[in-house]
Design an enzyme around this catalytic site. Structure first.
Site, PDB file in Angstrom:
ATOM      1  N   LYS A 112       0.947  -1.252   0.061  1.00  0.00           N
ATOM      2  CA  LYS A 112       0.027   0.042   0.174  1.00  0.00           C
ATOM      3  C   LYS A 112       0.767   1.379  -0.002  1.00  0.00           C
ATOM      4  O   LYS A 112       0.504   2.281  -0.675  1.00  0.00           O
ATOM      5  CB  LYS A 112      -0.899  -0.047   1.043  1.00  0.00           C
ATOM      6  N   LYS A 195      -1.722 -10.964  -9.849  1.00  0.00           N
ATOM      7  CA  LYS A 195      -3.024 -11.228  -9.071  1.00  0.00           C
ATOM      8  C   LYS A 195      -4.202 -10.332  -9.737  1.00  0.00           C
ATOM      9  O   LYS A 195      -3.947  -9.048 -10.142  1.00  0.00           O
ATOM     10  CB  LYS A 195      -2.871 -10.724  -7.514  1.00  0.00           C
ATOM     11  N   LYS A 198      -8.826  -5.400  -7.555  1.00  0.00           N
ATOM     12  CA  LYS A 198      -9.469  -3.966  -7.715  1.00  0.00           C
ATOM     13  C   LYS A 198      -8.563  -2.832  -8.004  1.00  0.00           C
ATOM     14  O   LYS A 198      -8.730  -2.099  -8.658  1.00  0.00           O
ATOM     15  CB  LYS A 198     -10.397  -3.825  -6.787  1.00  0.00           C
TER      16      LYS A 198
HETATM   17  P1  TYM Z   1     -10.718  -8.201  -0.444  1.00  0.00           P
HETATM   18  O1  TYM Z   1     -11.715  -7.389  -0.509  1.00  0.00           O
HETATM   19  O2  TYM Z   1      -9.259  -7.810  -1.437  1.00  0.00           O
HETATM   20  O3  TYM Z   1     -10.647  -9.551  -1.259  1.00  0.00           O
HETATM   21  C1  TYM Z   1     -12.008 -10.429  -0.770  1.00  0.00           C
HETATM   22  C2  TYM Z   1     -11.555 -11.959  -0.885  1.00  0.00           C
HETATM   23  O4  TYM Z   1     -11.260 -12.302  -1.984  1.00  0.00           O
HETATM   24  C3  TYM Z   1      -9.718 -12.902  -2.021  1.00  0.00           C
HETATM   25  N1  TYM Z   1      -9.289 -12.592  -3.370  1.00  0.00           N
HETATM   26  C4  TYM Z   1      -8.622 -13.130  -4.133  1.00  0.00           C
HETATM   27  N2  TYM Z   1      -8.468 -14.746  -4.183  1.00  0.00           N
HETATM   28  C5  TYM Z   1      -7.752 -15.240  -5.126  1.00  0.00           C
HETATM   29  N3  TYM Z   1      -7.032 -14.693  -6.137  1.00  0.00           N
HETATM   30  C6  TYM Z   1      -7.288 -13.260  -6.274  1.00  0.00           C
HETATM   31  N4  TYM Z   1      -6.840 -12.841  -7.084  1.00  0.00           N
HETATM   32  C7  TYM Z   1      -8.095 -12.388  -5.374  1.00  0.00           C
HETATM   33  N5  TYM Z   1      -8.346 -11.271  -5.101  1.00  0.00           N
HETATM   34  C8  TYM Z   1      -9.108 -11.395  -3.918  1.00  0.00           C
HETATM   35  C9  TYM Z   1      -9.211 -12.215  -0.839  1.00  0.00           C
HETATM   36  O5  TYM Z   1      -8.095 -13.354  -0.683  1.00  0.00           O
HETATM   37  C10 TYM Z   1     -10.219 -12.426  -0.070  1.00  0.00           C
HETATM   38  O6  TYM Z   1     -10.612 -13.632   0.471  1.00  0.00           O
HETATM   39  N6  TYM Z   1      -8.786  -7.768   4.064  1.00  0.00           N
HETATM   40  C11 TYM Z   1      -9.824  -8.488   3.155  1.00  0.00           C
HETATM   41  C12 TYM Z   1     -11.575  -8.281   3.553  1.00  0.00           C
HETATM   42  C13 TYM Z   1     -11.421  -8.652   5.069  1.00  0.00           C
HETATM   43  C14 TYM Z   1     -11.503 -10.029   5.601  1.00  0.00           C
HETATM   44  C15 TYM Z   1     -11.822  -9.788   7.051  1.00  0.00           C
HETATM   45  C16 TYM Z   1     -11.255 -11.311   4.923  1.00  0.00           C
HETATM   46  C17 TYM Z   1     -11.569  -7.736   6.070  1.00  0.00           C
HETATM   47  N7  TYM Z   1     -11.955  -8.470   7.266  1.00  0.00           N
HETATM   48  C18 TYM Z   1     -11.883 -10.901   7.984  1.00  0.00           C
HETATM   49  C19 TYM Z   1     -11.615 -12.310   6.060  1.00  0.00           C
HETATM   50  C20 TYM Z   1     -11.895 -12.053   7.441  1.00  0.00           C
HETATM   51  C21 TYM Z   1      -9.618  -8.107   1.877  1.00  0.00           C
HETATM   52  O7  TYM Z   1      -9.169  -6.969   1.580  1.00  0.00           O
HETATM   53  O8  TYM Z   1     -10.238  -8.727   0.801  1.00  0.00           O
END
Ligand code: TYM
Length: 332
Positions: A112, A195, A198
Site C-alpha cells: 500500500k 493477481k 480491484k
Molecule cells: P478483498 O476485499 O481484497 O478480497 C476479498 C476476498 O477475495 C480474495 N481474493 C482473491 N483470491 C484469489 N485470487 C485473487 N486474485 C483474489 N483477489 C481477492 C481475498 O483473498 C479475500 O478472501 N482484508 C480482506 C477483507 C477482510 C476480511 C476480514 C477477510 C476484512 N476483514 C476478515 C476475512 C476475514 C480483503 O481486503 O479482501
C-alpha cells in the site's frame, strides 16, 4: 457445536473472479456445513477515502452480488461490518497489544505504501488489527480467503493468542485460512501482473457484473508473448496466467486442447483468448442476471441487512463482554 466461520470482502467495488474463486465459492458450500458469518468490510475500504455516495453504493452492490452468487441469508448471517460497533471496540482493545514494528513489516502495508504514497494513514497500518477484530469477534475457527490473506490470518492468530496470554483467558481460538481444495487460491490478472484485483490496473479484473462485450474486450487485450519456440517449453508467467484462468472457467477438454497446441507449438493465442472470453461469459451469465434483478429490490436488501446485523450483534456482544471483563473493564 458446529465450528464458526467468518469472512468478508472490502466494499471497494464490484466483485471479480478472484473474489469468487478465492472466497465466495467456499462461502456457498460452507454456509450449509458450519455456523457462518459473512460480511461486507466497509470500514476497511475507508483507507482509500471513497466519497460517501460511492461507499454507500458499493456496500449495496457487494450485498447484492453476495446474494446473486448464492449466499443464503437464512443459512449464513450476512451483515455490514459498520453495523457492529462491537468490532470497532474490539479493534481498539487489540490495538493496545499490536506493535508498530510488526505492523510495518506486513506485506500488504508495504504494498500500500507503494500504491498510495500520498495517503499512508493509520488505518492502513492497523488494517490487520481490524481484520483480526472481524474474525475474533465471533471466535472463528475457519476463515475462507484467497492466498493474499494468509499473512493477515497469521497476525489474527498472533493477536488472539497474545490477548489470551496477557489476560489469562482462553477466549479466542486460533483462526485458520480455509479452502475446500486445501490449497489457498491465487487468481491471476489479465495484465500480466500476478493477481486479479480491484487496485491493480484497468482491465486486469473480470467482474461478475461485466457485460459480455466488456469481457471480450478485456480478455482479447490480455498480455501474451510471441509463442513457444520449442516443444513442451516451460510457460512464462503471462502465459501461465491465461492457462490458469482457463482452468477455472473452461471444461477440462478445452484446457487439454490448448495445452496440446502449446506443447506442439501450434498455439494461436487469439483463438485461445476468444474461447476463454466465451467461457467466462457463460460462467458469469447466471450471476449477471440475478445481480440486475436483485439490485432493484431495495426493501428486500434492507430486510436482509437488518436481520443480519441483529444476528451478528448477538454473537459479537457476547464476545466483547468477555473481552472487557478479562481486561478488567468491569462495572462498579
Ligand atoms: P478483498 O476485499 O481484497 O478480497 C476479498 C476476498 O477475495 C480474495 N481474493 C482473491 N483470491 C484469489 N485470487 C485473487 N486474485 C483474489 N483477489 C481477492 C481475498 O483473498 C479475500 O478472501 N482484508 C480482506 C477483507 C477482510 C476480511 C476480514 C477477510 C476484512 N476483514 C476478515 C476475512 C476475514 C480483503 O481486503 O479482501
Amino acid at each position: 457445536m458446529k465450528e464458526i466461520v467468518v469472512s468478508g470482502i472490502r466494499s471497494t467495488g464490484n466483485l471479480h473472479l478472484g473474489n469468487y474463486f478465492g472466497a465466495i465459492k467456499n462461502f456457498i458450500r460452507m454456509q450449509h456445513e458450519y455456523t457462518c458469518y459473512f460480511f461486507i468490510a466497509d470500514y476497511h475500504s475507508l483507507t482509500t477515502h471513497p466519497t460517501p455516495a460511492d461507499l454507500h453504493m458499493n456496500v449495496k452492490q457487494v450485498l447484492v452480488e453476495y446474494l446473486a452468487c448464492g449466499l443464503d441469508p437464512d443459512a449464513a448471517t450476512l451483515y455490514i461490518q459498520s453495523d457492529l460497533p462491537e468490532i470497532a471496540e474490539l479493534y481498539l482493545l487489540l490495538n493496545m497489544n499490536a506493535y508498530v514494528g510488526e505492523l510495518e513489516r506486513c506485506t500488504s502495508f508495504k504494498d500500500k505504501i507503494r500504491q498510495q504514497p500520498d495517503n499512508i494513514n493509520g488505518g492502513l497500518l492497523t488494517y490487520p488489527v481490524l481484520m483480526a477484530a472481524d474474525i475474533l469477534i465471533h471466535r472463528a475457527h475457519k476463515v475462507p480467503v484467497g492466498k493474499d490473506q494468509e499473512q493477515h490470518l497469521e497476525m489474527a492468530r498472533t493477536f488472539g493468542n497474545r490477548f489470551n496470554r496477557l489476560y489469562h483467558t482462553e477466549l479466542f481460538p486460533e483462526p485458520y485460512a480455509f479452502n475446500y481444495g486445501t490449497q489457498l487460491v491465487k487468481v491471476p490478472g489479465l495484465d500480466g501482473s500476478g493477481k486479479m484485483g480491484k487496485s491493480e490496473g484497468e482491465g486486469n479484473a473480470i467482474f461478475l457484473s461485466d457485460s459480455p462485450d466488456v469481457i471480450r474486450k478485456k480478455v482479447m487485450r490480455a498480455v501474451t508473448d510471441s509463442g513457444p519456440t520449442s516443444e513442451h517449453q516451460a510457460k512464462p508467467d503471462v502465459i501461465k496466467n491465461i492457462f490458469s484462468l482457463m482452468e477455472l472457467v473452461s471444461s477440462p477438454e478445452t484446457l487439454a486442447f490448448f495445452e496440446e497446441k502449446y506443447n506442439t507449438m501450434q498455439i494461436r493465442y487469439g483463438d485461445m483468448k476468444k474461447q476463454l472470453a466465451e467461457d467466462m461469459i457463460l460462467f458469469t451469465a447466471p450471476f449477471r442476471e440475478k445481480i440486475n434483478a436483485l439490485a432493484r429490490d431495495e426493501a428486500e436488501i434492507h430486510k436482509i441487512a437488518s436481520k443480519g446485523a441483529e444476528k451478528a450483534r448477538e454473537s459479537a456482544s457476547a464476545t466483547l463482554k468477555e473481552a472487557r471483563h478479562a481486561i478488567g473493564i468491569r462495572r462498579f
